[in-house]
Design a protein around this motif. Structure first.
Motif, PDB file in Angstrom:
ATOM      1  N   SER A   1       0.798  -1.234   0.000  1.00 50.52           N
ATOM      2  CA  SER A   1       0.000   0.000   0.000  1.00 50.52           C
ATOM      3  C   SER A   1       0.828   1.281   0.000  1.00 50.52           C
ATOM      4  O   SER A   1       0.304   2.342   0.303  1.00 50.52           O
ATOM      5  N   VAL A   2       2.129   1.178  -0.309  1.00 47.26           N
ATOM      6  CA  VAL A   2       2.983   2.364  -0.144  1.00 47.26           C
ATOM      7  C   VAL A   2       3.324   3.040  -1.472  1.00 47.26           C
ATOM      8  O   VAL A   2       3.196   4.254  -1.612  1.00 47.26           O
ATOM      9  N   ASN A   3       3.774   2.269  -2.441  1.00 47.59           N
ATOM     10  CA  ASN A   3       4.285   2.893  -3.663  1.00 47.59           C
ATOM     11  C   ASN A   3       4.114   1.942  -4.840  1.00 47.59           C
ATOM     12  O   ASN A   3       3.595   0.819  -4.675  1.00 47.59           O
TER      13      ASN A   3
ATOM     14  N   PHE B   1      11.835   9.548   7.135  1.00 51.96           N
ATOM     15  CA  PHE B   1      11.252   8.609   6.185  1.00 51.96           C
ATOM     16  C   PHE B   1      11.928   8.779   4.823  1.00 51.96           C
ATOM     17  O   PHE B   1      12.300   7.822   4.190  1.00 51.96           O
ATOM     18  N   HIS B   2      12.060  10.056   4.402  1.00 49.06           N
ATOM     19  CA  HIS B   2      12.353  10.294   2.985  1.00 49.06           C
ATOM     20  C   HIS B   2      13.649  11.056   2.725  1.00 49.06           C
ATOM     21  O   HIS B   2      13.892  12.109   3.321  1.00 49.06           O
ATOM     22  N   HIS B   3      14.424  10.480   1.834  1.00 49.44           N
ATOM     23  CA  HIS B   3      15.525  11.216   1.217  1.00 49.44           C
ATOM     24  C   HIS B   3      14.973  12.079   0.091  1.00 49.44           C
ATOM     25  O   HIS B   3      13.963  11.735  -0.533  1.00 49.44           O
TER      26      HIS B   3
ATOM     27  N   LEU C   1      -0.217   7.769  -0.690  1.00 50.55           N
ATOM     28  CA  LEU C   1       1.127   8.034  -0.174  1.00 50.55           C
ATOM     29  C   LEU C   1       2.097   8.405  -1.290  1.00 50.55           C
ATOM     30  O   LEU C   1       2.786   9.428  -1.224  1.00 50.55           O
ATOM     31  N   HIS C   2       2.162   7.539  -2.313  1.00 51.62           N
ATOM     32  CA  HIS C   2       3.146   7.758  -3.367  1.00 51.62           C
ATOM     33  C   HIS C   2       2.587   7.325  -4.720  1.00 51.62           C
ATOM     34  O   HIS C   2       1.552   6.652  -4.785  1.00 51.62           O
ATOM     35  N   GLY C   3       3.307   7.689  -5.775  1.00 58.13           N
ATOM     36  CA  GLY C   3       2.868   7.295  -7.105  1.00 58.13           C
ATOM     37  C   GLY C   3       3.970   7.447  -8.128  1.00 58.13           C
ATOM     38  O   GLY C   3       5.054   7.971  -7.850  1.00 58.13           O
TER      39      GLY C   3
ATOM     40  N   PHE D   1      14.692   1.808   8.053  1.00 61.50           N
ATOM     41  CA  PHE D   1      14.843   2.848   7.024  1.00 61.50           C
ATOM     42  C   PHE D   1      13.734   2.686   6.000  1.00 61.50           C
ATOM     43  O   PHE D   1      13.226   1.590   5.762  1.00 61.50           O
ATOM     44  N   HIS D   2      13.352   3.794   5.424  1.00 60.81           N
ATOM     45  CA  HIS D   2      12.210   3.846   4.503  1.00 60.81           C
ATOM     46  C   HIS D   2      12.660   4.222   3.093  1.00 60.81           C
ATOM     47  O   HIS D   2      11.929   4.009   2.136  1.00 60.81           O
ATOM     48  N   SER D   3      13.857   4.795   2.989  1.00 58.57           N
ATOM     49  CA  SER D   3      14.376   5.198   1.681  1.00 58.57           C
ATOM     50  C   SER D   3      15.889   5.312   1.814  1.00 58.57           C
ATOM     51  O   SER D   3      16.448   5.082   2.891  1.00 58.57           O
TER      52      SER D   3
ATOM     53  N   ALA E   1      10.132   0.740  -0.214  1.00 55.17           N
ATOM     54  CA  ALA E   1       9.190   0.968  -1.316  1.00 55.17           C
ATOM     55  C   ALA E   1       9.628   2.198  -2.110  1.00 55.17           C
ATOM     56  O   ALA E   1       8.817   2.823  -2.789  1.00 55.17           O
ATOM     57  N   HIS E   2      10.912   2.555  -1.986  1.00 57.39           N
ATOM     58  CA  HIS E   2      11.438   3.729  -2.685  1.00 57.39           C
ATOM     59  C   HIS E   2      12.676   3.376  -3.506  1.00 57.39           C
ATOM     60  O   HIS E   2      13.786   3.858  -3.220  1.00 57.39           O
ATOM     61  N   PRO E   3      12.518   2.508  -4.538  1.00 60.70           N
ATOM     62  CA  PRO E   3      13.653   2.227  -5.404  1.00 60.70           C
ATOM     63  C   PRO E   3      14.082   3.492  -6.141  1.00 60.70           C
ATOM     64  O   PRO E   3      13.279   4.415  -6.318  1.00 60.70           O
TER      65      PRO E   3
HETATM   66 FE   LIG Z   1       7.523   6.931   1.523  1.00 60.90          FE
END
Ligand SMILES: [Fe+2]
Length: 505
Positions: free
Chosen positions: A116-118, A292-294, A497-499, A221-223, A162-164
């Protein structure tokens, strides 16, 4: 909960949608929060909803669906929330007999595919992602999910972001965690797939494995970050208790229960050479923060420069409990800031302990050698630049850049969200938004024959917080940061959240 509509419907719109936009915006986020009489306890545990905006010939069409994951189907069949999640325990299926329930407690593998994230595109394959070892494949036309991929089977990874990040040569990098006696962080890459490749993830390659500083308490870590030559791994002091993680099969801990923030500990930063797979022996630290985010990262003047959205602590995770969102019982003042770190790649031999060795034009970030050889960094913080869900022109991935696009707010996330265009060198922001709407993560699309970094448009879904106002997809001119079109979505849609934007789809 969303009103699911698998048919592509044309959206009424005002303004002018540029005819050069030819592709699809896919969005992912939690879309169903109730099952039977039960309600998810955390925002991250809502069942994934996929949204698809198709833009062609100056028009826009829309469809959505709840992701048909194993977790979704099991919850539907049981008519309750029986699958584990970020802040949800796993309950045995009440339909099973007492004996099968007993044994399934030890043997079953509850599905963790509520992705459900990206979303991610590899060639002509699309995937919904979360932070577990499983990704769900998505049909870009029907939004059906024809299957899933278990990354544990390919690279022995138990979690992945979920942030390749996609490199300029088309390689897609991601990072995950391999839990065990010697817990390590795993960096992998997928080369650009050949046309017609049915499963690009099978070509995944291990780049590097980095041992966790404390193997039983690895960092969450998230990203991550990526420059032309390096992957940036930030080992922050929000750590997972591996013993609690293992005990989840026997004691009803949630994943969130295994996390602890240690403000007294430093952030450790690792650099991995992308082409050799070697980790630099130089160690870097900075004082505790949570992220969360870079944003983007790059190399300049023999330094690695990287930007993050940094919170003073990890209270945001508790703030996103559904009960806290509903009652607005949140930790005010825990606002994230655009934060820039500058890591020197070479230390002059004659530099003294405590002497600043970073002198990057336009930045106040510093770094100094300590007596043990470690380099301790002091970031540049843009205190007036409160942002989240940052994006940038991805043609500048790993390169020096000037602009990011994000949401901004004044009190806490999920209230009064507006869109912002940020000058990452100065922290200056242009803000666009409307009352009674929550603006979603802005996705940048470069215009054809773009010359400047911000030649293009921004797409952002806006969630209405009033019943008499429709949810929207807005299109802004990225350079002027002014609206050029808005399309009305006929049913209420939840916050995503993301797309990703897929050209030509
Ligand atoms: Fe994120």
């Amino acid at each position: 909960m969303i009103s699911s509509s698998l048919d592509l419907i044309s959206l009424a719109f005002a303004g002018e949608i540029p005819k050069w936009i030819n592709g699809s915006l896919y969005r992912n986020g939690p879309g169903k929060f109730k099952q039977g009489g039960e309600v998810c306890s955390h925002l991250f545990d809502g069942m994934s909803a996929i949204h698809h905006f198709s833009l062609q010939d100056g028009c826009v069409q829309y469809q959505n669906t709840l992701l048909n994951s194993d977790a979704f189907r099991m919850n539907e069949a049981a008519r309750r929330l029986i699958c584990p999640g970020f802040a949800a325990v796993s309950y045995p299926d009440p339909c099973k007999s007492i004996f099968s329930r007993y044994f399934s407690y030890f043997t079953s593998k509850p599905p963790n595919d509520n992705c459900s994230v990206n979303l991610m595109q590899l060639g002509d394959q699309f995937y919904a992602m979360t932070e577990t070892n499983t990704v769900r494949k998505i049909d870009p036309k029907t939004l059906e999910t024809p299957g899933k991929v278990d990354m544990t089977a390919i690279l022995s990874m138990h979690m992945a972001t979920a942030h390749p990040l996609v490199d300029v040569n088309g390689d897609t990098y991601n990072m995950g965690t391999r839990f065990g006696k010697d817990t390590s962080y795993v960096i992998m890459k997928v080369p650009p797939p050949e046309p017609g490749c049915a499963e690009p993830l099978e070509n995944r390659q291990l780049v590097c494995s980095v041992p966790a500083h404390r193997p039983s308490y690895p960092s969450y870590f998230h990203s991550f970050g990526m420059t032309e030559n390096y992957i940036i791994l930030v080992e922050q002091p929000l750590v997972t208790n591996v013993f609690k993680l293992l005990a989840r099969r026997f004691i009803n801990f949630t994943y969130k229960d295994t996390l602890n923030f240690h403000p007294e500990e430093r952030v450790r930063i690792h650099l991995v050479n992308k082409s050799t797979g070697e980790r630099l022996t130089q160690s870097y630290t900075t004082d505790a923060f949570f992220l969360f985010h870079h944003l983007n990262s790059y190399e300049e003047d023999n330094c690695v420069v990287f930007d993050v959205v940094a919170y003073p602590n990890a209270d945001i995770i508790e703030d996103l409990m559904m009960e806290n969102i509903r009652t607005e019982k949140v930790s005010l003042g825990n606002l994230p800031q655009l934060t820039r770190l500058v890591l020197p790649l070479n230390t002059p031999a004659d530099v003294g302990v405590g002497e600043n060795i970073v002198n990057l034009a336009g930045s106040t970030a510093t770094a100094a050698k300590e007596s043990d050889g470690n380099i301790h960094c002091v970031p540049q913080r843009f205190s007036d630049c409160c942002i989240e869900l940052p994006r940038w022109n991805e043609k500048f991935n790993g390169k020096k850049y000037k602009f990011a696009y994000a949401v901004t707010y004044k009190e806490y996330l999920l209230k009064d969200l507006k869109l912002s265009k940020v000058n990452v060198d100065t922290g200056e922001m242009k803000v666009w938004g409307e009352d009674d709407y929550l603006a979603g993560e802005p996705v940048f699309i470069p215009s054809p024959n773009a010359v400047e970094e911000d030649d293009g448009v921004i797409l952002s879904p806006l969630v209405s917080v009033r019943e008499d106002k429709p949810c929207l997809l807005v299109i802004l001119d990225a350079k002027t940061f002014t609206e050029i079109a808005r399309a009305r979505i006929p049913s209420w849609t939840p916050f995503t959240l993301h797309g990703i934007f897929a050209e030509g789809y």
